[in-house]
Design an enzyme around this catalytic site. Structure first.
Site, PDB file in Angstrom:
ATOM      1  N   ASP A 144       0.850  -1.187   0.000  1.00 42.01           N
ATOM      2  CA  ASP A 144       0.000   0.000   0.000  1.00 42.01           C
ATOM      3  C   ASP A 144       0.886   1.237   0.000  1.00 42.01           C
ATOM      4  O   ASP A 144       1.929   1.259   0.659  1.00 42.01           O
ATOM      5  CB  ASP A 144      -0.907   0.018   1.236  1.00 42.01           C
ATOM      6  CG  ASP A 144      -1.991  -1.044   1.177  1.00 42.01           C
ATOM      7  OD1 ASP A 144      -2.371  -1.437   0.064  1.00 42.01           O
ATOM      8  OD2 ASP A 144      -2.460  -1.469   2.258  1.00 42.01           O
ATOM      9  N   ASP A 158      -7.364  -1.086  -4.836  1.00 41.78           N
ATOM     10  CA  ASP A 158      -8.422  -0.624  -3.933  1.00 41.78           C
ATOM     11  C   ASP A 158      -9.331   0.387  -4.625  1.00 41.78           C
ATOM     12  O   ASP A 158     -10.558   0.356  -4.472  1.00 41.78           O
ATOM     13  CB  ASP A 158      -7.808   0.007  -2.686  1.00 41.78           C
ATOM     14  CG  ASP A 158      -7.051  -0.996  -1.831  1.00 41.78           C
ATOM     15  OD1 ASP A 158      -7.432  -2.183  -1.847  1.00 41.78           O
ATOM     16  OD2 ASP A 158      -6.086  -0.593  -1.168  1.00 41.78           O
TER      17      ASP A 158
END
Length: 210
Positions: A144, A158
């Site tokens: 991330d 995402d």
């Protein structure tokens, strides 16, 4: 009188053409697959860039505190939930891939093809991360790097999943079906559905408005 009025009559065999024949296509599954491949490529390439360009845990501001770049390795889900149960998210990601693929195979709607392509691409790339990334097979930590204020840190996959989910809700609310009601089999094109009226195809009017 009868002979003069006959030329003004419209032939009964000339049906009104469909207003939006482009809403349906047999190529919808392939459109979804192409979008999914694009999502996977964008997600993996940006993760590769983040690992090579960002320092672990150090935030780079883009829009003040609202948006930034910060490299982290997430063993859990969004908001770092379930960090001790990585294998659970691996299974869920695998189930998500199967479900999304089934709907992709069924759809004949261009709008649903875009939505499902985003969901399928996001699910596949997350599943690959869980399977193949460190520290172990099936327990990989997701990369991330997009920091949203101080709420959570995510990635391109995402974004694709969130956008796909929002589109899915909109399509359901508007009553847009996955395929024409008269399309009985996966191999059939949507041609017959374009000639069907509202009584034969309840979802036709809703899909025309999307």
């Amino acid at each position: 009188m009868t002979e003069q009025s006959e030329p003004d009559r419209k032939p009964e065999s000339d049906p009104e053409p469909s207003r939006h024949p482009s809403r349906w296509t047999a190529a919808a599954p392939w459109i979804a697959v192409a979008i999914a491949i694009a999502v996977i490529a964008a997600d993996q390439l940006t993760k590769l860039w983040a690992e090579q360009s960002l320092e672990l845990g150090v935030r780079t501001r883009l829009l003040g505190d609202l948006l930034g770049l910060q490299l982290v390795y997430n063993p859990g889900a969004a908001f770092s939930l379930g960090t001790g149960s990585t294998w659970v998210f691996t299974i869920l990601a695998g189930v998500g891939v199967v479900v999304a693929a089934w709907f992709v195979w069924r759809t004949r709607s261009r709008a649903w093809a875009i939505c499902l392509g985003l969901l399928l691409g996001g699910a596949i790339t997350h599943f690959l991360d869980r399977l193949l990334r460190k520290p172990a097979f099936g327990q990989g930590h997701v990369v991330d790097f997009i920091a949203y204020a101080h709420w959570f840190i995510g990635n391109v996959a995402d974004i694709a999943i969130v956008v796909g989910a929002v589109l899915a809700v909109l399509l359901v609310v508007r009553g847009v079906p996955l395929r024409p009601a008269s399309d009985a089999g996966p191999a059939n094109d949507a041609g017959p559905a374009n000639d069907a009226g509202p009584a034969d195809n309840p979802g036709h009017e809703a899909s025309d408005r999307f």
